[in-house]
Design an enzyme around this catalytic site. Structure first.
Site, PDB file in Angstrom:
ATOM      1  CG  ASP A  17      -0.172   0.031   2.539  1.00  0.00           C
ATOM      2  OD1 ASP A  17      -0.494   0.848   3.412  1.00  0.00           O
ATOM      3  OD2 ASP A  17       0.739  -0.800   2.701  1.00  0.00           O
ATOM      4  CD  GLU A  18      -0.739   4.964   3.036  1.00  0.00           C
ATOM      5  OE1 GLU A  18      -1.751   5.625   3.306  1.00  0.00           O
ATOM      6  OE2 GLU A  18       0.178   4.743   3.857  1.00  0.00           O
ATOM      7  CB  VAL A  19       3.937   2.334  -3.803  1.00  0.00           C
ATOM      8  CG1 VAL A  19       5.381   2.236  -4.293  1.00  0.00           C
ATOM      9  CG2 VAL A  19       3.450   0.968  -3.344  1.00  0.00           C
TER      10      VAL A  19
END
Length: 453
Positions: free
Chosen positions: A140-142
């Site tokens: 997530d949230e790269v």
């Protein structure tokens, strides 16, 4: 699956405290623990640099799994494989693996060493969790994906976008897991997938992976498909709310928790038909990322977690649900609108829960009142007087006994609080929490008392 997410970026509890908490989680309706170790895992060999000085030992990891098994909680280890890897990329040894050189948030997926490192990390974690049937790969949230020069060059050469870069890397990670650990099922967060077109997703064969939605809204109509001849992707739809950034500034009940998930309507294709209404993700977030301040402490979040678990189990927050929570936690009553619980409490860490309430409700107020509203201090013992060490004893004695008593009371309270915290947490957590939430105000009072004396 009703998973409680223990995010150990900060405030990792001692195993002795988990011995008390796991039976409570089981009693409240959880049947699994999602453990995001980060630097608390006992990495070995070349990976030893990733360990915190207070990392769990191999014996601790085994004990955690034994405790979970004893209380019918399935352990699902979580290894971040793309974003949220600050605990890795902060080290000079791995800086060359950053997507953007200045930021330690995300991996550069185009450097072969990235996948090699991830294989080593995954292998060490999985080998210590051979009982587990699931592995969570995060993803997530790269942040800043596509902003590095390698990504820009790749997109230019291949006429691709950040979505294709993302899927390519995730497929490599999943391929390694499928090849090396037959039968181990993978989970991942869904936020990055939501940004990718349905067409791109359909064009990529992802294998069998469960997608967990960490925010309300789910996948918004996106469907993934497995390899021909294999089962379609499973799906876990969980709605979670992150913990409050700093517990003494936020209510003790509402700080942590999750919303009861609303199942997606059945469809004839894709993943939605596999959605179970009895699936949820309940997060006990310790930090937003490796560099942020601590969120609320685990004992402070337990009442909220209890409410969420029981609401999930019973399909709503009924009077019966409320009574079960009160009985289990040892409270007489609770007011959700005010985020308060009345009564002594009989759950692990209840003393910390109440003492944090005291810090939240009275520490700052009482000290600032003494410093700013006491006329004798403002008029006869100002910073100017204190810096030059002069004052009239007649005026100073008018506030001295009051200030000394306030200081003595809070120092005694803080000694007790520290003792309780040290029973649950390692020294680094205790020092950080005290510095952020207690010393910020108490040091002002200590300075006044020092100068007065």
């Amino acid at each position: 699956m009703r998973l409680v997410h223990l995010d150990l970026k900060g405030a990792a509890p001692r195993v002795s405290y988990l011995e008390e908490v796991f039976p409570l989680l089981s009693q409240l309706g959880a049947n699994g623990i999602l453990i995001e170790y980060e630097d608390m895992f006992p990495f070995k060999g070349e990976l030893e640099i990733l360990k915190s000085p207070y990392a769990y030992s191999e014996e601790d990891i085994e004990r955690i799994q034994q405790l979970a098994e004893l209380h019918k909680l399935e352990v699902v280890p979580l290894v971040q494989t793309f974003g949220h890897v600050e605990f890795i990329l902060k080290h000079e040894k791995y800086q060359h693996l950053r997507e953007v050189e200045r930021f330690p948030n995300s991996f550069n997926p185009h450097v072969p060493d990235t996948l090699a490192l991830l294989k080593s990390i995954l292998s060490q974690v999985i080998e210590k969790h051979r009982r587990s049937t699931w592995i969570h790969i995060g993803a997530d949230e790269v942040f800043h994906l596509g902003e590095g020069m390698d990504s820009k060059n790749w997109m230019s050469r291949n006429k691709g976008d950040t979505g294709t870069i993302y899927l390519k890397h995730i497929k490599e990670v999943l391929g390694f897991i499928a090849t090396q650990y037959w039968g181990l099922r993978a989970l991942m967060w869904d936020d990055m997938l939501r940004k990718i077109s349905v067409g791109a997703l359909r064009g990529e064969s992802m294998g069998t992976v469960a997608v967990v939605a960490p925010e309300p809204g789910g996948l918004g109509g996106t469907h993934l498909h497995g390899h021909p001849g294999r089962s379609p992707c499973l799906a876990l739809w969980g709605h979670g709310s992150r913990g409050s950034m700093r517990s003494p500034r936020h209510p003790p009940v509402a700080g942590t928790g999750a919303h009861v998930p609303t199942p997606a309507p059945p469809t004839e294709s894709g993943i939605a038909k596999h959605v179970s209404p009895a699936t949820a993700w309940l997060a006990l977030l310790r930090r937003y990322d490796h560099y942020s301040v601590l969120c609320e402490l685990l004992p402070v979040g337990i009442p909220s977690l209890a409410i969420c678990l029981q609401t999930l189990v019973n399909g709503g927050f009924t009077e019966e649900t409320k009574r079960k929570v009160l009985d289990t936690l040892g409270f007489q009553s609770m007011q959700l609108e005010q985020s308060t619980c009345e009564g002594r409490g009989a759950f692990p860490g209840a003393e910390i829960y109440h003492m944090v309430e005291q810090v939240n409700g009275h520490l700052k107020e009482s000290i600032l009142k003494a410093l700013e509203e006491e006329s004798a201090i403002k008029g006869w013992f100002s910073p100017y007087h204190r810096k030059r060490q002069f004052g009239n004893p007649r005026n100073m004695e008018s506030f001295g006994s009051k200030v000394l008593k306030l200081h003595e009371d809070w120092e005694s309270f803080v000694r007790d609080l520290r003792a309780h915290l040290e029973r649950v947490y390692f020294p680094d957590t205790v020092e950080e929490w005290m510095e952020e939430n207690v010393n910020l105000y108490l040091d002002q009072l200590r300075g006044l008392v020092r100068d007065y004396r």
